[in-house]
Design a protein around this motif. Structure first.
Motif, PDB file in Angstrom:
ATOM      1  N   VAL A  41       0.791  -1.190   0.041  1.00 59.89           N
ATOM      2  CA  VAL A  41      -0.056  -0.076   0.093  1.00 59.89           C
ATOM      3  C   VAL A  41       0.903   1.205  -0.085  1.00 59.89           C
ATOM      4  N   SER A  42       1.866   1.364   0.957  1.00 66.53           N
ATOM      5  CA  SER A  42       2.833   2.543   0.783  1.00 66.53           C
ATOM      6  C   SER A  42       4.215   1.883   1.101  1.00 66.53           C
ATOM      7  N   ASP A  43       5.283   2.522   0.334  1.00 62.00           N
ATOM      8  CA  ASP A  43       6.519   2.014   0.397  1.00 62.00           C
ATOM      9  C   ASP A  43       7.029   2.009   1.830  1.00 62.00           C
ATOM     10  N   GLU A  44       7.744   1.107   2.395  1.00 57.46           N
ATOM     11  CA  GLU A  44       8.432   1.052   3.612  1.00 57.46           C
ATOM     12  C   GLU A  44       7.441   0.765   4.988  1.00 57.46           C
ATOM     13  N   MET A  45       6.327   0.648   4.503  1.00 57.65           N
ATOM     14  CA  MET A  45       5.152   0.485   5.548  1.00 57.65           C
ATOM     15  C   MET A  45       4.561  -1.035   5.596  1.00 57.65           C
ATOM     16  N   GLY A  46       4.147  -1.688   6.726  1.00 53.58           N
ATOM     17  CA  GLY A  46       3.573  -2.787   6.661  1.00 53.58           C
ATOM     18  C   GLY A  46       2.348  -2.791   7.537  1.00 53.58           C
ATOM     19  N   SER A  47       1.472  -3.576   7.385  1.00 54.80           N
ATOM     20  CA  SER A  47       0.158  -3.621   8.010  1.00 54.80           C
ATOM     21  C   SER A  47      -0.226  -4.983   8.469  1.00 54.80           C
ATOM     22  N   VAL A  48      -0.961  -5.092   9.667  1.00 58.83           N
ATOM     23  CA  VAL A  48      -1.593  -6.274   9.944  1.00 58.83           C
ATOM     24  C   VAL A  48      -3.216  -5.941  10.424  1.00 58.83           C
ATOM     25  N   ALA A  49      -4.141  -6.641  10.262  1.00 54.58           N
ATOM     26  CA  ALA A  49      -5.515  -6.435  10.565  1.00 54.58           C
ATOM     27  C   ALA A  49      -6.497  -7.792  10.746  1.00 54.58           C
ATOM     28  N   ALA A  50      -7.576  -7.539  11.550  1.00 53.84           N
ATOM     29  CA  ALA A  50      -8.158  -8.696  11.752  1.00 53.84           C
ATOM     30  C   ALA A  50      -9.801  -8.030  11.652  1.00 53.84           C
ATOM     31  N   VAL A  51     -10.516  -8.983  11.248  1.00 54.63           N
ATOM     32  CA  VAL A  51     -11.935  -8.578  10.961  1.00 54.63           C
ATOM     33  C   VAL A  51     -12.597  -8.663  12.559  1.00 54.63           C
ATOM     34  N   VAL A  52     -13.769  -7.803  12.695  1.00 50.01           N
ATOM     35  CA  VAL A  52     -14.618  -7.758  13.886  1.00 50.01           C
ATOM     36  C   VAL A  52     -15.947  -8.022  12.839  1.00 50.01           C
ATOM     37  N   ARG A  53     -16.657  -9.045  13.823  1.00 51.43           N
ATOM     38  CA  ARG A  53     -17.843  -9.511  13.060  1.00 51.43           C
ATOM     39  C   ARG A  53     -18.988  -9.199  13.752  1.00 51.43           C
ATOM     40  N   ASP A  54     -20.449  -9.267  13.210  1.00 51.23           N
ATOM     41  CA  ASP A  54     -21.643  -8.743  13.691  1.00 51.23           C
ATOM     42  C   ASP A  54     -22.268 -10.156  14.264  1.00 51.23           C
ATOM     43  N   HIS A  55     -23.341  -9.944  14.830  1.00 44.84           N
ATOM     44  CA  HIS A  55     -24.068 -11.041  15.356  1.00 44.84           C
ATOM     45  C   HIS A  55     -24.648 -12.191  14.353  1.00 44.84           C
ATOM     46  N   ALA A  56     -24.506 -11.749  13.181  1.00 42.16           N
ATOM     47  CA  ALA A  56     -24.692 -12.819  11.987  1.00 42.16           C
ATOM     48  C   ALA A  56     -23.352 -13.290  11.302  1.00 42.16           C
ATOM     49  N   GLY A  57     -22.242 -12.861  11.721  1.00 44.59           N
ATOM     50  CA  GLY A  57     -21.032 -13.320  11.416  1.00 44.59           C
ATOM     51  C   GLY A  57     -20.522 -12.304  10.140  1.00 44.59           C
ATOM     52  N   TRP A  58     -21.339 -11.536   9.805  1.00 44.78           N
ATOM     53  CA  TRP A  58     -20.534 -10.637   8.820  1.00 44.78           C
ATOM     54  C   TRP A  58     -19.823  -9.612   9.331  1.00 44.78           C
ATOM     55  N   PRO A  59     -18.719  -9.321   8.474  1.00 45.47           N
ATOM     56  CA  PRO A  59     -17.620  -8.430   8.656  1.00 45.47           C
ATOM     57  C   PRO A  59     -18.486  -7.037   9.073  1.00 45.47           C
ATOM     58  N   ALA A  60     -18.009  -6.341  10.163  1.00 49.77           N
ATOM     59  CA  ALA A  60     -18.475  -5.063  10.543  1.00 49.77           C
ATOM     60  C   ALA A  60     -17.598  -3.818  10.677  1.00 49.77           C
ATOM     61  N   ALA A  61     -16.359  -4.366  10.968  1.00 48.07           N
ATOM     62  CA  ALA A  61     -15.311  -3.644  11.051  1.00 48.07           C
ATOM     63  C   ALA A  61     -13.878  -4.441  10.914  1.00 48.07           C
ATOM     64  N   ALA A  62     -13.020  -3.610  11.244  1.00 48.14           N
ATOM     65  CA  ALA A  62     -11.386  -4.256  11.348  1.00 48.14           C
ATOM     66  C   ALA A  62     -10.647  -3.494  12.301  1.00 48.14           C
ATOM     67  N   VAL A  63      -9.636  -4.044  12.794  1.00 52.28           N
ATOM     68  CA  VAL A  63      -8.700  -3.585  13.752  1.00 52.28           C
ATOM     69  C   VAL A  63      -7.391  -3.836  13.177  1.00 52.28           C
ATOM     70  N   ALA A  64      -6.908  -2.994  13.196  1.00 53.81           N
ATOM     71  CA  ALA A  64      -5.478  -2.755  12.064  1.00 53.81           C
ATOM     72  C   ALA A  64      -4.248  -1.792  12.691  1.00 53.81           C
ATOM     73  N   LEU A  65      -3.050  -2.352  12.635  1.00 54.93           N
ATOM     74  CA  LEU A  65      -1.929  -1.474  12.807  1.00 54.93           C
ATOM     75  C   LEU A  65      -1.057  -1.285  11.621  1.00 54.93           C
ATOM     76  N   THR A  66      -0.460  -0.082  11.391  1.00 58.54           N
ATOM     77  CA  THR A  66       0.438   0.134  10.430  1.00 58.54           C
ATOM     78  C   THR A  66       1.672   0.623  10.772  1.00 58.54           C
ATOM     79  N   PHE A  67       2.918   0.115  10.643  1.00 56.26           N
ATOM     80  CA  PHE A  67       3.968   0.343  10.964  1.00 56.26           C
ATOM     81  C   PHE A  67       5.056   0.577   9.902  1.00 56.26           C
ATOM     82  N   VAL A  68       6.455   1.053  10.245  1.00 54.44           N
ATOM     83  CA  VAL A  68       7.470   1.300   9.547  1.00 54.44           C
ATOM     84  C   VAL A  68       8.191  -0.067   9.460  1.00 54.44           C
TER      85      VAL A  68
END
Length: 109
Positions: A41-68
């Motif tokens: 996505v961006s040179d020299e940067m990395g990210s990790v992310a995980a999904v947050v799911r709602d009551h039906a199991g659908w993706p509702a949001a995500a938690v992510a961290l981006t770092f050098v």
């Protein structure tokens, strides 16, 4: 994304270049529970992310961290991914959500 022509690279880092490669990547992300990128996505940067799911199991949001990337080694990246996953699981729990398990996605896939 219907064809390879629909894919555009933002950086020189390799990423999925065809619909098949994207499907394979998404299958692996689902199995692992963590999405990650390294300079895609961006040179020299990395990210990790995980999904947050709602009551039906659908993706509702995500938690992510981006770092050098140069400041985060493999062990730290693994620790960050674990923290992101735990955070997403806690938010899912607080929302009354349920985790997706094999064969139980809202779409049945």
């Amino acid at each position: 994304y219907g064809t390879a022509a629909d894919f555009a690279a933002r950086t020189d880092a390799p990423g999925p270049a065809t619909p098949k490669e994207l499907r394979e990547l998404l299958t692996a992300v689902r199995a692992e529970g963590i999405a990650s990128e390294s300079g895609e996505v961006s040179d020299e940067m990395g990210s990790v992310a995980a999904v947050v799911r709602d009551h039906a199991g659908w993706p509702a949001a995500a938690v992510a961290l981006t770092f050098v990337e140069a400041r985060v080694g493999p062990a730290e990246r693994k620790r960050l991914a674990t923290s992101v996953r735990r955070g997403a699981e806690e938010i899912t729990r607080r929302l009354g959500g349920r985790a997706e398990t094999a064969g139980t996605s809202p779409t049945g896939r």
